[in-house]
Design a protein around this motif. Structure first.
Motif, PDB file in Angstrom:
ATOM      1  N   SER A 125       0.821  -1.213   0.000  1.00 25.39           N
ATOM      2  CA  SER A 125       0.000   0.000   0.000  1.00 25.39           C
ATOM      3  C   SER A 125       0.854   1.260   0.000  1.00 25.39           C
ATOM      4  N   GLN A 126       2.164   1.095   0.242  1.00 25.01           N
ATOM      5  CA  GLN A 126       3.093   2.215   0.284  1.00 25.01           C
ATOM      6  C   GLN A 126       4.038   2.153  -0.915  1.00 25.01           C
ATOM      7  N   ASP A 127       4.808   3.205  -1.109  1.00 25.34           N
ATOM      8  CA  ASP A 127       5.814   3.210  -2.179  1.00 25.34           C
ATOM      9  C   ASP A 127       6.843   2.113  -1.912  1.00 25.34           C
ATOM     10  N   PHE A 128       7.239   1.408  -2.955  1.00 22.56           N
ATOM     11  CA  PHE A 128       8.242   0.359  -2.805  1.00 22.56           C
ATOM     12  C   PHE A 128       8.910   0.096  -4.145  1.00 22.56           C
ATOM     13  N   GLU A 129      10.012  -0.649  -4.099  1.00 17.77           N
ATOM     14  CA  GLU A 129      10.687  -1.151  -5.291  1.00 17.77           C
ATOM     15  C   GLU A 129      10.946  -2.635  -5.090  1.00 17.77           C
ATOM     16  N   ALA A 130      10.630  -3.444  -6.106  1.00 17.00           N
ATOM     17  CA  ALA A 130      10.773  -4.890  -6.002  1.00 17.00           C
ATOM     18  C   ALA A 130      11.146  -5.456  -7.367  1.00 17.00           C
ATOM     19  N   SER A 139      18.405 -22.667 -19.949  1.00 20.63           N
ATOM     20  CA  SER A 139      17.428 -21.604 -19.735  1.00 20.63           C
ATOM     21  C   SER A 139      18.098 -20.233 -19.781  1.00 20.63           C
ATOM     22  N   SER A 140      17.293 -19.224 -20.096  1.00 23.71           N
ATOM     23  CA  SER A 140      17.768 -17.839 -20.095  1.00 23.71           C
ATOM     24  C   SER A 140      17.115 -17.105 -18.932  1.00 23.71           C
ATOM     25  N   GLY A 141      17.916 -16.378 -18.177  1.00 26.58           N
ATOM     26  CA  GLY A 141      17.389 -15.661 -17.024  1.00 26.58           C
ATOM     27  C   GLY A 141      17.015 -14.239 -17.358  1.00 26.58           C
ATOM     28  N   GLY A 142      16.001 -13.742 -16.676  1.00 30.59           N
ATOM     29  CA  GLY A 142      15.576 -12.367 -16.866  1.00 30.59           C
ATOM     30  C   GLY A 142      14.982 -11.817 -15.584  1.00 30.59           C
ATOM     31  N   MET A 143      14.617 -10.544 -15.619  1.00 34.15           N
ATOM     32  CA  MET A 143      14.110  -9.890 -14.420  1.00 34.15           C
ATOM     33  C   MET A 143      13.071  -8.845 -14.801  1.00 34.15           C
ATOM     34  N   TRP A 144      11.989  -8.829 -14.032  1.00 39.67           N
ATOM     35  CA  TRP A 144      11.035  -7.722 -14.088  1.00 39.67           C
ATOM     36  C   TRP A 144      11.269  -6.844 -12.860  1.00 39.67           C
ATOM     37  N   TYR A 145      11.160  -5.538 -13.038  1.00 38.80           N
ATOM     38  CA  TYR A 145      11.229  -4.602 -11.919  1.00 38.80           C
ATOM     39  C   TYR A 145       9.870  -3.957 -11.733  1.00 38.80           C
ATOM     40  N   ILE A 146       9.418  -3.936 -10.482  1.00 43.70           N
ATOM     41  CA  ILE A 146       8.102  -3.395 -10.148  1.00 43.70           C
ATOM     42  C   ILE A 146       8.288  -2.283  -9.128  1.00 43.70           C
TER      43      ILE A 146
END
Length: 227
Positions: A150-155, A180-187
């Protein structure tokens, strides 16, 4: 071309009961209390979002465009869920010119799970897309801290993919072999906005030059209620 998730979230089609109380707030939100298959929840809808602007999909149409009932389904509250979230935040990206349109739900319980219902732009080599799994806090000062959606965050959300054939991906949160190929989503949440960005590559578009950086806006909040 298809995208397969190795672990899918099963959502049943039962709807929650009709709201038993409604009120307005000065912050542009409409509140109600509803009974769901997973318990009693307080719902807050952002009144600045017009129903006609919501991206359509089969589940929303089956619920006659009712955002509250759709949020119940997306948050996994339409069945007796022992792991029901204490809180669920729902965001929407209605811009049809975007690379991802649709909905993102952040379910907060023992951890924070992300669930999506998304469409890609087929004319720009869109194949299909989903984000699913537990997202990780990226607070470098305290990376194991439990954050509040519910608050500002980075994940972030790490993933691994196997391309069975061009554009035909299998996606998992864990790697089972070296192929496999690795990847990342930033939220990232900032006030009422939720930004979803890829790191190196995404499995949503056939063209590797397509870079995803989309902003979703807050649509609904569901909070478990004891009364």
């Amino acid at each position: 071309m298809r995208i397969y998730g190795l672990s899918a979230l099963a959502l049943l089609s039962a709807c929650s009961d009709v709201s038993v109380a409604e009120s307005g707030t000065d912050s542009g939100e409409a509140q109600s209390i509803i009974n769901t298959e997973s318990g009693r929840y307080r719902v807050e809808l952002d009144t600045k979002i017009e129903a006609k602007a919501l991206p359509a999909n089969a589940d929303l149409k089956m619920l006659d465009g009712d955002l509250t009932q759709y949020a119940v389904k997306l948050c996994g509250l339409d069945f007796a869920n022992k792991l029901r979230p204490d809180r669920c935040e729902v965001f929407v990206q209605p811009d049809k010119s975007g690379l991802l349109t649709g909905y993102v739900a952040l379910q907060q319980g023992g951890d924070v799970q992300i669930v999506t219902e998304l469409e890609t732009d087929r004319q720009r080599t869109g194949i299909g897309c989903f984000l699913s799994g537990a997202i990780e806090n990226t607070n470098l000062e305290n990376p194991t801290a439990r954050f509040d959606v519910s608050q500002d965050f980075e994940a972030r959300l790490p993933f691994f993919g196997w391309e069975k054939s061009p554009g035909d991906w299998m996606i998992s949160s864990e790697s089972s072999d070296e192929n496999s190929s690795g990847g990342m989503w930033y939220i990232k949440r900032l006030k009422s906005n939720l930004r979803v960005t890829q790191e190196r590559w995404n499995y949503c578009y056939r063209d590797s030059k397509v870079y995803i950086d989309e902003v979703f806006i807050h649509a609904a909040t569901l909070v478990r209620s004891a009364t």
